[in-house]
Design an enzyme around this catalytic site. Structure first.
Site, PDB file in Angstrom:
ATOM      1  N   ASP A 185      44.081 -49.413  36.276  1.00  0.00           N
ATOM      2  CA  ASP A 185      44.220 -50.532  35.683  1.00  0.00           C
ATOM      3  C   ASP A 185      45.650 -50.888  35.526  1.00  0.00           C
ATOM      4  OD1 ASP A 185      43.889 -52.776  33.693  1.00  0.00           O
ATOM      5  OD2 ASP A 185      43.209 -51.468  32.044  1.00  0.00           O
ATOM      6  N   GLU A 238      39.323 -41.352  40.955  1.00  0.00           N
ATOM      7  CA  GLU A 238      39.486 -42.253  39.625  1.00  0.00           C
ATOM      8  C   GLU A 238      38.644 -43.264  39.636  1.00  0.00           C
ATOM      9  OE1 GLU A 238      40.525 -42.685  36.932  1.00  0.00           O
ATOM     10  OE2 GLU A 238      42.377 -42.966  36.625  1.00  0.00           O
ATOM     11  N   ARG A 286      28.162 -45.870  29.837  1.00  0.00           N
ATOM     12  CA  ARG A 286      28.656 -45.095  31.209  1.00  0.00           C
ATOM     13  C   ARG A 286      27.445 -44.805  31.840  1.00  0.00           C
ATOM     14  NH1 ARG A 286      33.929 -42.789  30.266  1.00  0.00           N
ATOM     15  NH2 ARG A 286      34.498 -42.168  28.187  1.00  0.00           N
ATOM     16  N   ARG A 345      36.895 -38.934  31.903  1.00  0.00           N
ATOM     17  CA  ARG A 345      35.514 -38.733  31.872  1.00  0.00           C
ATOM     18  C   ARG A 345      34.738 -39.673  32.874  1.00  0.00           C
ATOM     19  NH1 ARG A 345      33.995 -38.521  25.691  1.00  0.00           N
ATOM     20  NH2 ARG A 345      36.117 -39.389  25.457  1.00  0.00           N
ATOM     21  N   GLY A 346      35.647 -41.113  33.276  1.00  0.00           N
ATOM     22  CA  GLY A 346      35.133 -42.098  33.803  1.00  0.00           C
ATOM     23  C   GLY A 346      34.683 -41.954  35.261  1.00  0.00           C
ATOM     24  N   ASP A 392      33.037 -46.768  30.393  1.00  0.00           N
ATOM     25  CA  ASP A 392      32.521 -47.086  29.120  1.00  0.00           C
ATOM     26  C   ASP A 392      33.052 -48.125  28.379  1.00  0.00           C
ATOM     27  OD1 ASP A 392      35.005 -45.575  28.371  1.00  0.00           O
ATOM     28  OD2 ASP A 392      34.417 -45.488  26.645  1.00  0.00           O
TER      29      ASP A 392
HETATM   30  C1  PRP Z   1      40.647 -44.969  31.868  1.00  0.00           C
HETATM   31  C2  PRP Z   1      40.152 -44.928  33.280  1.00  0.00           C
HETATM   32  C3  PRP Z   1      41.230 -44.622  34.068  1.00  0.00           C
HETATM   33  C4  PRP Z   1      42.379 -45.104  33.166  1.00  0.00           C
HETATM   34  C5  PRP Z   1      42.948 -46.403  33.883  1.00  0.00           C
HETATM   35  O1  PRP Z   1      40.469 -43.974  31.298  1.00  0.00           O
HETATM   36  O2  PRP Z   1      38.915 -43.740  33.614  1.00  0.00           O
HETATM   37  O3  PRP Z   1      41.464 -43.084  34.090  1.00  0.00           O
HETATM   38  O4  PRP Z   1      41.817 -45.561  31.915  1.00  0.00           O
HETATM   39  O5  PRP Z   1      43.867 -46.946  33.204  1.00  0.00           O
HETATM   40  P1  PRP Z   1      45.355 -47.249  33.367  1.00  0.00           P
HETATM   41  O6  PRP Z   1      45.439 -47.541  34.994  1.00  0.00           O
HETATM   42  O7  PRP Z   1      46.052 -48.323  32.627  1.00  0.00           O
HETATM   43  O8  PRP Z   1      46.024 -45.842  33.142  1.00  0.00           O
HETATM   44  P2  PRP Z   1      40.392 -43.807  29.925  1.00  0.00           P
HETATM   45  O9  PRP Z   1      41.729 -43.310  29.323  1.00  0.00           O
HETATM   46  O10 PRP Z   1      39.333 -44.828  29.142  1.00  0.00           O
HETATM   47  O11 PRP Z   1      39.335 -42.348  29.605  1.00  0.00           O
HETATM   48  P3  PRP Z   1      37.795 -42.042  30.243  1.00  0.00           P
HETATM   49  O12 PRP Z   1      37.938 -41.844  31.950  1.00  0.00           O
HETATM   50  O13 PRP Z   1      37.573 -40.667  29.535  1.00  0.00           O
HETATM   51  O14 PRP Z   1      37.022 -43.250  29.832  1.00  0.00           O
END
Ligand code: PRP
Length: 180
Positions: free
Chosen positions: A105, A101, A167, A45-46, A161
């Site tokens: 991370d 994206e 958000r 969702r981010g 979030d």
């Molecule tokens: C978060 C962010 C990225 C991902 C990055 O998503 O939006 O998609 O983590 O992390 P990584 O590089 O360690 O894979 P999250 O799973 O928190 O979901 P969201 O987007 O719905 O908040």
């Protein structure tokens, strides 16, 4: 009065984000100049705030689609699994595709999505991340465009979030725990 559990300090202002988004959009326009159609894929969702601002700055024929991936860790293993919770509505074979994206991370999510979408044989596949935390990387992956490289801080806002909150902040903030 009860003290808040955490406070959010502004790290990247709404104005700085807007300026960067505009500059990135110009680079994307140049890179995809002449495209029949650019399929812009937001990772839910981010990315919902970033993609909304970004597509409005891109002066190309654009289609918007969304993909939802969830990554979860297994404390016993060093590898992470990424599941697709919601797939694209449209076909991307032979298309120009830009994956959007909010933050890279460990890199597991973006890396998995790139492999998944490459297998569908788009004409061209590029990626953009508003934020990048290179110090946290576990999988070698880099977005084609990055908005801001940031240190390993807990960030929220502009779509990102903390336990589903914050958000809606118009800026990127750093979470701080006053009593922690
Ligand atoms: C978060 C962010 C990225 C991902 C990055 O998503 O939006 O998609 O983590 O992390 P990584 O590089 O360690 O894979 P999250 O799973 O928190 O979901 P969201 O987007 O719905 O908040």
């Amino acid at each position: 009065m009860r003290e808040p559990d955490y406070v959010v300090d502004e790290m990247i202002s709404a104005k700085a984000i807007a300026a960067r988004v505009e500059a990135l959009a110009k680079e994307i326009e140049a890179a995809f100049a002449g495209t029949e159609k650019l399929v812009v894929v937001g990772l839910l969702r981010g990315s919902f705030v970033f993609i909304a601002d970004l597509v409005r700055e891109i002066d190309l024929p654009v289609e918007v689609d969304f993909l939802e991936a969830s990554s979860y860790g297994d404390s016993m293993e060093s590898s992470r699994e990424v599941r697709i919770l919601k797939d694209l509505r449209g076909e991307i074979a032979g298309r120009d595709v830009l994956v959007v994206e909010d933050i890279v991370d460990t890199g597991f999510t973006l890396s998995h999505v790139i492999h998944l979408l490459r297998a569908r044989e788009p004409r061209r596949l590029e990626t953009i991340a508003l934020l990048d935390k290179p110090s946290r990387r576990e999988v070698e992956v880099r977005a084609s465009w990055t908005g801001f490289e940031i240190p390993d801080e807990f960030v929220v806002g502009y779509g990102i979030d903390f336990a589903q909150r914050n958000r809606n902040l118009p800026f990127i903030g750093k979470v701080r725990f006053p009593r922690g």
